[in-house]
Design an enzyme around this catalytic site. Sequence first.
Site, PDB file in Angstrom:
ATOM      1  N   ASP A  87      73.692-110.297  31.495  1.00 19.62           N
ATOM      2  CA  ASP A  87      72.246-110.495  31.585  1.00 19.62           C
ATOM      3  C   ASP A  87      71.968-111.869  30.956  1.00 19.62           C
ATOM      4  O   ASP A  87      72.788-112.402  30.198  1.00 19.62           O
ATOM      5  CB  ASP A  87      71.547-109.374  30.796  1.00 19.62           C
ATOM      6  CG  ASP A  87      70.109-109.684  30.490  1.00 19.62           C
ATOM      7  OD1 ASP A  87      69.366-110.002  31.438  1.00 19.62           O
ATOM      8  OD2 ASP A  87      69.728-109.627  29.307  1.00 19.62           O
ATOM      9  N   ASP A  97      68.237-113.319  29.806  1.00 17.09           N
ATOM     10  CA  ASP A  97      67.193-113.361  28.777  1.00 17.09           C
ATOM     11  C   ASP A  97      67.412-112.311  27.694  1.00 17.09           C
ATOM     12  O   ASP A  97      67.462-111.126  27.981  1.00 17.09           O
ATOM     13  CB  ASP A  97      65.820-113.178  29.431  1.00 17.09           C
ATOM     14  CG  ASP A  97      65.479-114.347  30.332  1.00 17.09           C
ATOM     15  OD1 ASP A  97      65.178-114.126  31.511  1.00 17.09           O
ATOM     16  OD2 ASP A  97      65.542-115.497  29.865  1.00 17.09           O
TER      17      ASP A  97
HETATM   18  C1  XBP Z   1      64.037-110.876  31.586  1.00 21.91           C
HETATM   19  C2  XBP Z   1      62.811-110.813  32.414  1.00 21.91           C
HETATM   20  C3  XBP Z   1      62.246-112.075  32.998  1.00 21.91           C
HETATM   21  C4  XBP Z   1      61.838-113.034  31.883  1.00 21.91           C
HETATM   22  C5  XBP Z   1      60.877-114.094  32.392  1.00 21.91           C
HETATM   23  O1  XBP Z   1      65.079-111.028  32.506  1.00 21.91           O
HETATM   24  O2  XBP Z   1      62.299-109.724  32.647  1.00 21.91           O
HETATM   25  O3  XBP Z   1      61.105-111.711  33.744  1.00 21.91           O
HETATM   26  O4  XBP Z   1      61.108-112.284  30.897  1.00 21.91           O
HETATM   27  O5  XBP Z   1      61.494-114.814  33.457  1.00 21.91           O
HETATM   28  P1  XBP Z   1      66.621-110.576  32.119  1.00 21.91           P
HETATM   29  P2  XBP Z   1      60.700-114.981  34.838  1.00 21.91           P
HETATM   30  O6  XBP Z   1      66.592-109.928  30.747  1.00 21.91           O
HETATM   31  O7  XBP Z   1      67.018-109.615  33.220  1.00 21.91           O
HETATM   32  O8  XBP Z   1      67.411-111.870  32.130  1.00 21.91           O
HETATM   33  O9  XBP Z   1      59.310-115.453  34.501  1.00 21.91           O
HETATM   34  O10 XBP Z   1      61.507-115.987  35.612  1.00 21.91           O
HETATM   35  O11 XBP Z   1      60.701-113.611  35.452  1.00 21.91           O
HETATM   36 MG    MG Z   2      67.507-109.291  29.074  1.00 26.25          MG
END
Ligand code: XBP
Ligand code: MG
Length: 231
Positions: free
Chosen positions: A8, A10
Amino acid sequence: MLDALIFDVDGTLSETEELHRWAFNETFRQRSMSWGWSQDDYRLLLKTTGGKERMRAHRDALGLKEPSDDLIADMHRQKTSTYTEAVAKGRLTLRRGVKDVMAWGRAHGLRLAVATTTNRPNVDALSLACFGAPAEEVFDVIAAGDEVPRKKPAPDVFLLALERLGIGADAAVAFEDSRNGLRSALDAGLDVLVTPSVYTSHEEFPEARMVAPDMLGFMDWLTSRHLAVGG
Ligand code: XBP
Ligand code: MG
C-alpha cells in the site's frame, strides 16, 4: 513460493495523509470555499477511500447539492497537482524499514508491487522524491486509483496487482496501514502485515498476520515465511 511483496502507499510507504489533508484544504482555500478539514475531521473522513469519493461523502454529509461530481473531479485534479508539487519539494520521507524490506525482497529475487487507492501521479511523485527513480523502475507492478471500479476495502486493486504479477495470492504478502486496506488485501486472499499509521493508530487489526510499529518488525517473519515455502 513467495514471489512478490505488495505495498500500500499512503500511510504504509510514507506518512502522507497530513500532506493530503493540507492539499485538500489548500484547494478549498484557493476556491474560496468554506470547507476546511481539521485532523479530527480527516480521521473520520478517511473512512472513505479516494479523494474524489471523500469530497463527495463530505458534500453529502452536509446535505449539499454543490459542488457537483464534475466540479469535485476538477477540484481533485487541482488537489493532486498541489500535492505532487509539495512531494517534489521533499515534503515526504519513507517510513522506517521500508527500504530494508524492499532491499530484502530484491536480494531474495522477489518482485515488488504497489496496490493503492491514491492516483498514479501521486505514486510517481513519491517514487521520484523518496526513491530517486521513476515508479516503474522501483516497482515491477503498479495498481492505483481509478484503474479499478471499486476502491478499498473492496479487493479490486490487490486483485489487479496479482493479475499483473501473474501469480496467486499464496505467492505474495501485502503491507498495509489501515482497516480498509487490511480488508481489501484479505478479501483478495493475501496474508497482510500491518504498520499502523498516524491516522489509523486507533484501529484494530486482529486479522493481520502481524502488526508492528514499523516494517523492521517483519524481517524475521518474512525470512521464515520465505524459507518455509522452499525459499
Ligand atoms: C489512501 C487513500 C487516498 C489518499 C488520498 O490510499 O484513501 O484516497 O487518502 O489520495 P492508500 P487521492 O492507503 O490505499 O494508498 O486524493 O489521490 O485519493
Ligand atoms: Mg494506506
